[in-house]
Scaffold this motif. Structure first.
Motif, PDB file in Angstrom:
ATOM      1  N   ALA A 109       0.830  -1.208   0.000  1.00 16.86           N
ATOM      2  CA  ALA A 109       0.000   0.000   0.000  1.00 16.86           C
ATOM      3  C   ALA A 109       0.864   1.257   0.000  1.00 16.86           C
ATOM      4  O   ALA A 109       0.463   2.276  -0.582  1.00 16.86           O
ATOM      5  CB  ALA A 109      -0.929   0.001   1.218  1.00 16.86           C
ATOM      6  N   LYS A 110       2.037   1.194   0.640  1.00 19.47           N
ATOM      7  CA  LYS A 110       2.919   2.368   0.671  1.00 19.47           C
ATOM      8  C   LYS A 110       4.083   2.226  -0.298  1.00 19.47           C
ATOM      9  O   LYS A 110       4.522   3.217  -0.882  1.00 19.47           O
ATOM     10  CB  LYS A 110       3.461   2.567   2.098  1.00 19.47           C
ATOM     11  N   ALA A 111       4.611   1.028  -0.469  1.00 19.91           N
ATOM     12  CA  ALA A 111       5.781   0.847  -1.336  1.00 19.91           C
ATOM     13  C   ALA A 111       5.418   0.976  -2.815  1.00 19.91           C
ATOM     14  O   ALA A 111       6.304   1.229  -3.633  1.00 19.91           O
ATOM     15  CB  ALA A 111       6.412  -0.526  -1.078  1.00 19.91           C
ATOM     16  N   GLN A 112       4.153   0.796  -3.158  1.00 20.89           N
ATOM     17  CA  GLN A 112       3.773   0.840  -4.568  1.00 20.89           C
ATOM     18  C   GLN A 112       2.563   1.734  -4.813  1.00 20.89           C
ATOM     19  O   GLN A 112       2.649   2.721  -5.546  1.00 20.89           O
ATOM     20  CB  GLN A 112       3.476  -0.571  -5.075  1.00 20.89           C
ATOM     21  N   PRO A 146      -3.084  -2.123 -14.624  1.00 24.33           N
ATOM     22  CA  PRO A 146      -4.368  -1.890 -13.952  1.00 24.33           C
ATOM     23  C   PRO A 146      -4.225  -1.387 -12.524  1.00 24.33           C
ATOM     24  O   PRO A 146      -5.194  -0.930 -11.940  1.00 24.33           O
ATOM     25  CB  PRO A 146      -5.024  -3.282 -13.974  1.00 24.33           C
ATOM     26  N   GLN A 147      -3.020  -1.438 -11.963  1.00 21.19           N
ATOM     27  CA  GLN A 147      -2.808  -0.975 -10.595  1.00 21.19           C
ATOM     28  C   GLN A 147      -2.373   0.491 -10.530  1.00 21.19           C
ATOM     29  O   GLN A 147      -2.027   0.979  -9.463  1.00 21.19           O
ATOM     30  CB  GLN A 147      -1.744  -1.843  -9.916  1.00 21.19           C
ATOM     31  N   GLY A 210     -11.827 -11.561   6.850  1.00 18.28           N
ATOM     32  CA  GLY A 210     -10.531 -12.036   6.386  1.00 18.28           C
ATOM     33  C   GLY A 210     -10.086 -11.462   5.054  1.00 18.28           C
ATOM     34  O   GLY A 210      -8.926 -11.038   4.920  1.00 18.28           O
ATOM     35  N   PRO A 211     -10.954 -11.435   4.019  1.00 19.47           N
ATOM     36  CA  PRO A 211     -10.504 -10.874   2.733  1.00 19.47           C
ATOM     37  C   PRO A 211     -10.030  -9.433   2.843  1.00 19.47           C
ATOM     38  O   PRO A 211      -9.036  -9.046   2.220  1.00 19.47           O
ATOM     39  CB  PRO A 211     -11.767 -10.987   1.855  1.00 19.47           C
ATOM     40  N   GLN A 217      -3.334  -4.392   2.089  1.00 15.45           N
ATOM     41  CA  GLN A 217      -2.237  -3.674   1.434  1.00 15.45           C
ATOM     42  C   GLN A 217      -2.328  -3.734  -0.088  1.00 15.45           C
ATOM     43  O   GLN A 217      -1.698  -2.939  -0.773  1.00 15.45           O
ATOM     44  CB  GLN A 217      -0.887  -4.227   1.898  1.00 15.45           C
ATOM     45  N   HIS A 218      -3.107  -4.683  -0.625  1.00 15.01           N
ATOM     46  CA  HIS A 218      -3.280  -4.795  -2.077  1.00 15.01           C
ATOM     47  C   HIS A 218      -4.496  -3.967  -2.477  1.00 15.01           C
ATOM     48  O   HIS A 218      -5.614  -4.482  -2.599  1.00 15.01           O
ATOM     49  CB  HIS A 218      -3.436  -6.258  -2.484  1.00 15.01           C
ATOM     50  N   VAL A 219      -4.264  -2.691  -2.676  1.00 16.37           N
ATOM     51  CA  VAL A 219      -5.354  -1.723  -2.768  1.00 16.37           C
ATOM     52  C   VAL A 219      -6.277  -2.020  -3.943  1.00 16.37           C
ATOM     53  O   VAL A 219      -7.504  -1.924  -3.815  1.00 16.37           O
ATOM     54  CB  VAL A 219      -4.774  -0.296  -2.872  1.00 16.37           C
ATOM     55  N   GLY A 220      -5.728  -2.397  -5.082  1.00 15.86           N
ATOM     56  CA  GLY A 220      -6.577  -2.673  -6.239  1.00 15.86           C
ATOM     57  C   GLY A 220      -7.560  -3.799  -5.970  1.00 15.86           C
ATOM     58  O   GLY A 220      -8.751  -3.712  -6.329  1.00 15.86           O
ATOM     59  N   GLN A 221      -7.116  -4.853  -5.323  1.00 11.89           N
ATOM     60  CA  GLN A 221      -8.003  -5.966  -5.010  1.00 11.89           C
ATOM     61  C   GLN A 221      -9.039  -5.564  -3.965  1.00 11.89           C
ATOM     62  O   GLN A 221     -10.194  -6.013  -4.025  1.00 11.89           O
ATOM     63  CB  GLN A 221      -7.191  -7.156  -4.507  1.00 11.89           C
ATOM     64  N   ILE A 222      -8.653  -4.712  -3.025  1.00 14.32           N
ATOM     65  CA  ILE A 222      -9.606  -4.245  -2.012  1.00 14.32           C
ATOM     66  C   ILE A 222     -10.710  -3.411  -2.663  1.00 14.32           C
ATOM     67  O   ILE A 222     -11.887  -3.511  -2.304  1.00 14.32           O
ATOM     68  CB  ILE A 222      -8.871  -3.431  -0.934  1.00 14.32           C
TER      69      ILE A 222
END
Length: 301
Positions: A109-112, A146-147, A210-211, A217-222
């Protein structure tokens, strides 16, 4: 109802009932014949009984079921407002707790994603097209990724409004997507005829399940994950009312979700297609049902 027994069961598990054990020993000493031991319910048993009663209340006291042709139940607006406010309160609580302990969403989330977000905003502020990111590796085609947030309208607008967003502001945006998805899940439960506590439980599951927590941290999937309850709610409304504008709203939300182009968005599209087919197959007269909703179905496409 039921929650009190759960806490009492936890207390019994952590602190055995010494008085009951002493009384049993006294009975054994005062009688010549052996006494069949009679122990009070264990803490785990009390917890299980309390949880069972709590679930029974949530499941067996629903609002009257609303089928595709019935109008909303009286009091539905107040119940909907309560569920939305509950989702907002939980989202604010989640964000404020991070502020208090000075913790941000870590790793990717922060590194990318945060850097991608700031690049889009800064490029727009300089009047440049953010199609190529020269700062990522040795240069990176943002338009092909896409990210990169170029196809996420909420992040794209936010990047233009606050191009130098702090990490906490970025976290607030991510949590805001989860709050919207959680509120939609709660409203969907009300449309399906469940009671307000069950709808609030659905809000908590979507927001803290859980998801969400495992992939935060995987913002696109969230973001794709948060779109699913919104799309399911709009699909339900479109099929209930048969109005073209509701069908268009669903089609627009589903298109924005699909633009995420990640595996979660792909799986969500399969779920939405299955939900629409299930509604068609469950209708007493499927063809007549589809003709009555032709405008909404056409607007979806």
């Amino acid at each position: 109802f039921g929650i009190g027994e759960i806490f009492r069961g936890v207390g019994k598990t952590l602190r055995p009932d010494r008085e009951a054990a002493k009384a049993h020993r006294d009975r054994e000493e005062n009688q010549s014949l052996p006494v069949e031991p009679v122990f009070p319910p264990s803490g785990a048993a009390v917890c299980k009984r309390g949880a069972g009663r709590l679930i029974l209340v949530l499941v067996t006291r629903p609002m009257p079921s609303m089928d595709m042709d019935s109008p909303p139940k009286q009091g539905y607006a107040r119940a909907s407002a309560a569920v939305v406010l509950w989702a907002m309160a939980m989202g604010v609580g989640a964000f404020v707790s991070r502020l208090l302990i000075d913790v941000t969403i870590p790793w990717d989330a922060k590194a990318q994603f945060h850097y991608f977000f700031r690049f889009v905003g800064l490029a727009r502020a300089r009047g440049e097209a953010p199609l190529w990111n020269p700062y990522h590796f040795s240069g990176f085609p943002s338009v092909a990724d896409p990210q990169s947030f170029l196809f996420s309208p909420t992040f794209l607008v936010a990047a233009w409004v606050m191009p130098e967003a702090s990490p906490m502001a970025f976290d607030a945006l991510v949590i805001g997507h989860l709050v919207a998805g959680a509120a939609a899940a709660g409203l969907l439960m009300l449309r399906l005829g469940l009671c307000v506590p069950a709808a609030c439980l659905a809000v908590a599951i979507v927001l803290f399940g859980g998801p969400a927590m495992g992939r935060l941290q995987h913002v696109g999937q969230i973001v794709s994950y948060a779109w699913l309850p919104v799309c399911l709610l709009l699909l339900r409304l479109a099929l209930e009312k048969g109005r073209a504008y509701m069908g268009f709203a669903f089609g627009l939300a589903a298109a924005l979700m699909a633009l995420g182009r990640d595996q979660v968005a792909y799986l969500n599209c399969i779920v939405l297609a299955a939900a629409a087919l299930a509604a068609f197959a469950a209708a007493p007269a499927p063809l007549a049902w589809a003709r009555a909703r032709a405008g909404a179905l056409a607007a979806m496409v």
